[in-house]
Design an enzyme around this catalytic site. Structure first.
Site, PDB file in Angstrom:
ATOM      1  N   ASP A 102      -1.084   0.868  38.692  1.00 27.25           N
ATOM      2  CA  ASP A 102      -0.920   1.863  39.752  1.00 27.25           C
ATOM      3  C   ASP A 102       0.448   2.524  39.680  1.00 27.25           C
ATOM      4  OD1 ASP A 102      -1.634   3.326  41.992  1.00 27.25           O
ATOM      5  OD2 ASP A 102      -0.966   1.787  43.402  1.00 27.25           O
ATOM      6  N   ASN A 162     -12.452   7.297  41.387  1.00 26.93           N
ATOM      7  CA  ASN A 162     -11.533   8.272  40.803  1.00 26.93           C
ATOM      8  C   ASN A 162     -12.190   9.602  40.467  1.00 26.93           C
ATOM      9  OD1 ASN A 162      -9.516   5.824  38.969  1.00 26.93           O
ATOM     10  ND2 ASN A 162      -9.250   6.683  41.015  1.00 26.93           N
TER      11      ASN A 162
END
Length: 249
Positions: free
Chosen positions: A24, A72
């Site tokens: 991340d 996503n």
């Protein structure tokens, strides 16, 4: 003289067999450096190379990376296009090196729903490295843990409906065999970079007794030093798996 009542210190844990990482912070890294988001993703791919090498050198048996979640797809179309292009380049440029290093690559998730070229590259990469015996690198692509659990439940339901399985035979162990990660060692350590402290729909079933380590570093800056820091924290933990320490009330 040492106070015997305090007891001896617990020995450090051995290196975890299976480590998973939520990679991340690519976008925030780029923003903090005044760069476009794509540059963060490109630098993130470099961090993947460093991490796979470090994991192999540190004796980690299995490394699972969260590369692209099923959520996503809601990102801007241009960013998804750039990410898919980066994935293609990564496989084409790094596959032979991974193969030479004896890395066994595996992809989990639902695959690519619209780009047959990406899917073919992923399939070819798995086939090429299938006999390798080094670190087992699993890449979660178009993956969501709740979806994985639902797919496993559907498969077991089909087996029950077909008479190949009785409902009472559905144990946690049998359920685990229907998940995408079947064959991998139990998950020991889950790392998330960027300072965020959540699992984001990643390996929810597998993380039941994993140790969680959250690191204040954006993924493009992750390297062996940060991995060793996570391993050191893991080594200082006491894993009880629902039990108690001997002598504890």
């Amino acid at each position: 003289m040492k106070n015997e009542a305090q007891g001896a210190a617990s020995p450090p844990l051995p290196a975890p067999r299976h480590v998973a990482i939520i990679m991340d912070g690519n976008g925030r890294w780029a923003q903090s450096h005044g760069l476009p988001r794509f540059e963060g993703h490109r630098r993130g791919a470099e961090a993947v190379r460093r991490t796979v090498t470090a994991a192999q050198e540190l004796g980690i048996e299995a490394l699972t990376l969260y590369s692209f979640s099923s959520e996503n797809w809601s990102r801007p179309e241009q960013e998804i296009f750039e990410l898919m292009g980066l994935l293609k380049r990564f496989i084409r440029s790094d596959l032979q090196e991974l193969h030479a290093k004896n890395v066994r690559l595996r992809i989990i998730g639902e695959g690519h729903p619209t780009d047959p070229e990406v899917q073919q590259l992923l399939d070819d990469a798995q086939t090429l490295t299938s006999a390798n015996t080094g670190v087992r690198l699993t890449v979660a692509f178009n993956y969501g843990s709740r979806n994985e659990i639902a797919r496993a439940a559907q498969e077991l339901a089909r087996q029950v409906a077909a008479g190949r399985l009785r409902p009472e035979e559905i144990t946690p162990e049998r359920f685990g065999e229907a998940l995408d990660t079947v064959g991998l060692p139990p998950l020991d350590l889950m790392i998330r970079t960027s300072g965020e402290q959540r699992l984001s729909n990643f390996l929810l079933w597998q993380a039941a007794y994993a140790e969680l380590v959250f690191l204040p570093v954006y993924w493009p800056d992750f390297d062996r030093t940060w991995l060793e820091r996570a391993l050191a924290e893991f080594g200082g933990r006491e894993r009880r798996f629902g039990g108690v320490t001997p002598g504890e009330g």
